[in-house]
Design an enzyme around this catalytic site. Structure first.
Site, PDB file in Angstrom:
ATOM      1  N   ASP A  12     -10.661  23.776  15.896  1.00 32.39           N
ATOM      2  CA  ASP A  12      -9.921  24.265  14.751  1.00 32.39           C
ATOM      3  C   ASP A  12      -8.498  24.486  15.029  1.00 32.39           C
ATOM      4  OD1 ASP A  12      -9.557  25.348  12.089  1.00 32.39           O
ATOM      5  OD2 ASP A  12      -9.264  27.130  13.185  1.00 32.39           O
ATOM      6  N   ASP A  14      -5.416  26.206  12.793  1.00 35.65           N
ATOM      7  CA  ASP A  14      -4.941  27.495  12.760  1.00 35.65           C
ATOM      8  C   ASP A  14      -5.867  28.646  13.240  1.00 35.65           C
ATOM      9  OD1 ASP A  14      -2.407  26.968  10.394  1.00 35.65           O
ATOM     10  OD2 ASP A  14      -4.210  25.818  10.298  1.00 35.65           O
TER      11      ASP A  14
END
Length: 224
Positions: A12, A14
Site C-alpha cells: 500500500d 499512504d
C-alpha cells in the site's frame, strides 16, 4: 542470510510505504477552510486515510458539521487540486522502507504499489520522490474502474499478473489492504506504524511489523 521465496511483494502507499499524513492533512484543511469549517489536526486526519481522497474528505466533513453531497463534490475538487500541487512537501518513505526495497531487489523479488489513491496522484507522488522506477507496477484506486479498488481482490490479482505471476504477499496498514489480500488468498503483513483506523491486532493480518527492519525476516517466516 534471509531467504525469501516470494516472487512479488506489494505495498500500500499512504501509511505503509510513505508517510503522507502531513500533506494529506494540509489538503483536507484547505478544503475545510474554504467551507468555513474548523480545521483538523494530523492525529484526527490519520484514521480517515486509506479509502481514497473522497472517503477521507467525507469523514472530515462529517467531523466538522455534516456532509452535503453537493458541497462534498465541490470541496473534493478543491482538495485534489491543492494536493496535486503540494503532494510531496512533507511526504517521505517510512524509516527502513528504502533499505527493505533494496534488499528485495537484491533478492530478485518484484515489488509493486497497490493503493486506493487515484493512480495519477500516486504516480505524481512517486515521481516527485524519484521512486516510480523502483516498482514493477503502480495500481491506483481508479485503475481498474468503479468498484474494483481494495478491499476487492481485483487490484491484487492485477498486481500479480502485471508482475509476471508467482507467489505474492501484500503489506498494508488498513482493513482495505488486509481484506484485499485475504480476498486474493495471499499472505498479508500489517504495519503497526501506519494510519490505523483500529488496533492493528483487529486487522487479522498474517503478521505485524513495527518497523521496516522486520519486513524481510517476516516474509521469510511467511513463505510457503
Amino acid at each position: 542470510m534471509t531467504t525469501i521465496s516470494f516472487d512479488i511483494v506489494g505495498f500500500d502507499l499512504d501509511g505503509t510505504f510513505i508517510d503522507t499524513s502531513g500533506d494529506l492533512t494540509d489538503a483536507v484543511n484547505h478544503a475545510l477552510a474554504d467551507a468555513g469549517r474548523p480545521l483538523l489536526t494530523r492525529e484526527q486526519v490519520i484514521p480517515m486515510i486509506g479509502g481514497g481522497a473522497r472517503h477521507m474528505l467525507r469523514q472530515g466533513m462529517e467531523a466538522t458539521g455534516g456532509c452535503d453531497e453537493a458541497e462534498l463534490n465541490r470541496l473534493h475538487r478543491l482538495l485534489l487540486d491543492y494536493y496535486e500541487a503540494n503532494i510531496a512537501v512533507h511526504s517521505r518513505p517510512f524509516p527502513g522502507a528504502m533499505a527493505a526495497l533494496d534488499q528485495l531487489d537484491t533478492d530478485g523479488v518484484k515489488v509493486a504499489i497497490v493503493t486506493n489513491k487515484l493512480e495519477g496522484l500516486a504516480l505524481r507522488l512517486l515521481d516527485e520522490l524519484d521512486l516510480t522506477r523502483r516498482f514493477g507496477c503502480v495500481i491506483g484506486g481508479d485503475t481498474l474502474g468503479p468498484g474494483k479498488s481494495k478491499p476487492n481482490r481485483a487490484p491484487i490479482d492485477a498486481m500479480i499478473e502485471r508482475c509476471g505471476g508467482g507467489r505474492a504477499a501484500f503489506v498494508g496498514d488498513s482493513h482495505f489492504d488486509i481484506d484485499a489480500a485475504r480476498n486474493a488468498e495471499i499472505p498479508s503483513i500489517a504495519c503497526s506504524f501506519g494510519f490505523m483506523m483500529q488496533p492493528v491486532a483487529e486487522l487479522g493480518a498474517d503478521a505485524v511489523i513495527d518497523h521496516f527492519d522486520e519486513l524481510i525476516p517476516t516474509l521469510a517466516r511467511l513463505a510457503p
